[in-house]
Design a protein around this motif. Structure first.
Motif, PDB file in Angstrom:
ATOM      1  N   VAL A  64       0.777  -1.096   0.165  1.00 31.42           N
ATOM      2  CA  VAL A  64       0.119  -0.207  -0.035  1.00 31.42           C
ATOM      3  C   VAL A  64       0.998   0.971   0.067  1.00 31.42           C
ATOM      4  O   VAL A  64       0.520   2.325  -1.071  1.00 31.42           O
ATOM      5  CB  VAL A  64      -0.877   0.187   1.807  1.00 31.42           C
ATOM      6  CG1 VAL A  64      -1.134   1.393   1.122  1.00 31.42           C
ATOM      7  CG2 VAL A  64      -2.004  -1.265   0.725  1.00 31.42           C
ATOM      8  N   ARG A  74       2.557   1.987  -3.321  1.00 31.03           N
ATOM      9  CA  ARG A  74       1.458   2.164  -3.891  1.00 31.03           C
ATOM     10  C   ARG A  74       0.811   3.725  -4.024  1.00 31.03           C
ATOM     11  O   ARG A  74       1.304   4.313  -5.428  1.00 31.03           O
ATOM     12  CB  ARG A  74      -0.031   1.502  -4.159  1.00 31.03           C
ATOM     13  CG  ARG A  74       0.188  -0.281  -4.566  1.00 31.03           C
ATOM     14  CD  ARG A  74       0.140  -0.099  -6.029  1.00 31.03           C
ATOM     15  NE  ARG A  74       0.182  -1.529  -6.189  1.00 31.03           N
ATOM     16  CZ  ARG A  74      -0.208  -2.138  -7.936  1.00 31.03           C
ATOM     17  NH1 ARG A  74      -0.576  -0.918  -8.461  1.00 31.03           N
ATOM     18  NH2 ARG A  74      -0.252  -3.125  -7.963  1.00 31.03           N
ATOM     19  N   PHE A  75       1.369   4.220  -2.674  1.00 30.74           N
ATOM     20  CA  PHE A  75       0.694   5.715  -2.183  1.00 30.74           C
ATOM     21  C   PHE A  75       2.073   6.201  -3.332  1.00 30.74           C
ATOM     22  O   PHE A  75       1.770   7.354  -3.751  1.00 30.74           O
ATOM     23  CB  PHE A  75       0.793   6.109  -1.190  1.00 30.74           C
ATOM     24  CG  PHE A  75      -0.340   5.549  -0.773  1.00 30.74           C
ATOM     25  CD1 PHE A  75      -1.417   6.634  -1.103  1.00 30.74           C
ATOM     26  CD2 PHE A  75      -1.241   4.939   0.532  1.00 30.74           C
ATOM     27  CE1 PHE A  75      -3.077   6.428  -0.408  1.00 30.74           C
ATOM     28  CE2 PHE A  75      -2.199   4.657   0.897  1.00 30.74           C
ATOM     29  CZ  PHE A  75      -3.262   5.318   0.340  1.00 30.74           C
ATOM     30  N   GLU A  85       3.503   5.418  -5.613  1.00 30.34           N
ATOM     31  CA  GLU A  85       3.805   5.383  -7.018  1.00 30.34           C
ATOM     32  C   GLU A  85       2.918   6.455  -7.875  1.00 30.34           C
ATOM     33  O   GLU A  85       3.277   6.383  -8.765  1.00 30.34           O
ATOM     34  CB  GLU A  85       4.045   3.528  -7.562  1.00 30.34           C
ATOM     35  CG  GLU A  85       5.133   3.514  -7.514  1.00 30.34           C
ATOM     36  CD  GLU A  85       4.871   1.782  -7.713  1.00 30.34           C
ATOM     37  OE1 GLU A  85       4.154   1.455  -9.026  1.00 30.34           O
ATOM     38  OE2 GLU A  85       5.736   1.061  -8.290  1.00 30.34           O
ATOM     39  N   ASP A 118      -0.467   5.425  -7.612  1.00 29.51           N
ATOM     40  CA  ASP A 118      -1.215   4.211  -8.372  1.00 29.51           C
ATOM     41  C   ASP A 118      -2.799   4.501  -7.120  1.00 29.51           C
ATOM     42  O   ASP A 118      -3.712   4.442  -7.806  1.00 29.51           O
ATOM     43  CB  ASP A 118      -1.024   3.512  -8.036  1.00 29.51           C
ATOM     44  CG  ASP A 118      -0.180   2.884  -9.586  1.00 29.51           C
ATOM     45  OD1 ASP A 118       0.482   3.350 -10.896  1.00 29.51           O
ATOM     46  OD2 ASP A 118       0.659   2.272  -9.189  1.00 29.51           O
ATOM     47  N   LEU A 119      -2.224   4.789  -5.815  1.00 29.42           N
ATOM     48  CA  LEU A 119      -3.550   4.770  -5.208  1.00 29.42           C
ATOM     49  C   LEU A 119      -3.243   6.303  -4.278  1.00 29.42           C
ATOM     50  O   LEU A 119      -2.258   7.101  -4.470  1.00 29.42           O
ATOM     51  CB  LEU A 119      -3.827   4.211  -4.278  1.00 29.42           C
ATOM     52  CG  LEU A 119      -3.553   2.432  -4.310  1.00 29.42           C
ATOM     53  CD1 LEU A 119      -2.643   2.002  -2.560  1.00 29.42           C
ATOM     54  CD2 LEU A 119      -4.960   2.428  -4.426  1.00 29.42           C
ATOM     55  N   GLU A 120      -5.152   6.772  -4.210  1.00 30.47           N
ATOM     56  CA  GLU A 120      -5.141   8.054  -3.255  1.00 30.47           C
ATOM     57  C   GLU A 120      -5.833   7.160  -2.301  1.00 30.47           C
ATOM     58  O   GLU A 120      -6.852   6.958  -2.176  1.00 30.47           O
ATOM     59  CB  GLU A 120      -5.595   9.114  -4.510  1.00 30.47           C
ATOM     60  CG  GLU A 120      -4.672   9.487  -5.902  1.00 30.47           C
ATOM     61  CD  GLU A 120      -5.567  10.825  -6.410  1.00 30.47           C
ATOM     62  OE1 GLU A 120      -6.941  10.872  -6.154  1.00 30.47           O
ATOM     63  OE2 GLU A 120      -5.356  10.818  -7.264  1.00 30.47           O
ATOM     64  N   LEU A 121      -6.114   9.131  -0.977  1.00 25.19           N
ATOM     65  CA  LEU A 121      -6.614   8.210   0.189  1.00 25.19           C
ATOM     66  C   LEU A 121      -8.475   8.722  -0.297  1.00 25.19           C
ATOM     67  O   LEU A 121      -8.860   7.627  -0.227  1.00 25.19           O
ATOM     68  CB  LEU A 121      -6.430   9.755   0.875  1.00 25.19           C
ATOM     69  CG  LEU A 121      -6.940   9.662   2.251  1.00 25.19           C
ATOM     70  CD1 LEU A 121      -6.141   8.399   2.887  1.00 25.19           C
ATOM     71  CD2 LEU A 121      -6.330  10.374   3.136  1.00 25.19           C
ATOM     72  N   ASP A 166      -9.408   6.619  -3.056  1.00 24.76           N
ATOM     73  CA  ASP A 166     -10.007   5.351  -2.784  1.00 24.76           C
ATOM     74  C   ASP A 166     -10.624   4.712  -2.090  1.00 24.76           C
ATOM     75  O   ASP A 166     -11.678   4.097  -1.990  1.00 24.76           O
ATOM     76  CB  ASP A 166      -8.710   4.646  -3.777  1.00 24.76           C
ATOM     77  CG  ASP A 166      -7.653   5.426  -4.988  1.00 24.76           C
ATOM     78  OD1 ASP A 166      -9.139   5.807  -5.281  1.00 24.76           O
ATOM     79  OD2 ASP A 166      -6.497   4.889  -5.342  1.00 24.76           O
ATOM     80  N   PHE A 167      -9.919   4.790  -0.789  1.00 26.16           N
ATOM     81  CA  PHE A 167      -9.699   4.245   0.751  1.00 26.16           C
ATOM     82  C   PHE A 167     -11.027   4.946   1.272  1.00 26.16           C
ATOM     83  O   PHE A 167     -12.364   4.322   2.452  1.00 26.16           O
ATOM     84  CB  PHE A 167      -9.058   4.187   1.505  1.00 26.16           C
ATOM     85  CG  PHE A 167      -7.886   2.952   1.290  1.00 26.16           C
ATOM     86  CD1 PHE A 167      -8.726   2.287   0.986  1.00 26.16           C
ATOM     87  CD2 PHE A 167      -6.899   3.856   0.676  1.00 26.16           C
ATOM     88  CE1 PHE A 167      -6.794   1.288   0.118  1.00 26.16           C
ATOM     89  CE2 PHE A 167      -6.005   2.909   0.303  1.00 26.16           C
ATOM     90  CZ  PHE A 167      -6.386   1.977  -0.157  1.00 26.16           C
ATOM     91  N   ARG A 211     -14.690   7.554   0.887  1.00 26.53           N
ATOM     92  CA  ARG A 211     -15.920   8.353  -0.225  1.00 26.53           C
ATOM     93  C   ARG A 211     -16.409   9.413   0.718  1.00 26.53           C
ATOM     94  O   ARG A 211     -17.203   8.987   1.673  1.00 26.53           O
ATOM     95  CB  ARG A 211     -16.172   6.986  -1.368  1.00 26.53           C
ATOM     96  CG  ARG A 211     -17.365   7.801  -1.969  1.00 26.53           C
ATOM     97  CD  ARG A 211     -17.678   6.492  -2.686  1.00 26.53           C
ATOM     98  NE  ARG A 211     -17.827   5.717  -2.733  1.00 26.53           N
ATOM     99  CZ  ARG A 211     -18.978   4.407  -2.561  1.00 26.53           C
ATOM    100  NH1 ARG A 211     -19.620   5.048  -3.905  1.00 26.53           N
ATOM    101  NH2 ARG A 211     -18.516   3.093  -2.458  1.00 26.53           N
TER     102      ARG A 211
END
Length: 74
Positions: free
Chosen positions: A38, A41-42, A44, A46-49, A51-52, A54
């Motif tokens: 995780v 991915r943050f 790189e 590929d993920l943003e906060l 995404d978890f 909403r």
């Protein structure tokens, strides 16, 4: 490094932890591997906060059938 090589290394690390340690060592290696994934991915991008988490105040997608039908079970 390809995903197959990364998967191979992760599997070998879990195998060594299970063979030389006990269940808790296996579980620790597994949890730390997921945390590392995780964080990587943050880093790189590929993920943003978001995404978890909403927000409920998000705008509806245009043409959403639930909004058009007046369905109360959103």
């Amino acid at each position: 490094m390809s995903r197959a090589v990364v998967g191979l290394m992760a599997g070998m690390a879990l195998g060594f932890a299970a063979y030389f340690g006990d269940f808790w060592a296996f579980l620790l290696v597994l949890v730390l591997g997921v945390v590392g994934l995780v964080v990587g991915r943050f880093m790189e991008g590929d993920l943003e906060l978001g995404d978890f988490v909403r927000s409920r105040d998000r705008e509806r997608i245009p043409g959403d059938r639930r909004q058009a039908r007046g369905d109360w079970r959103q």
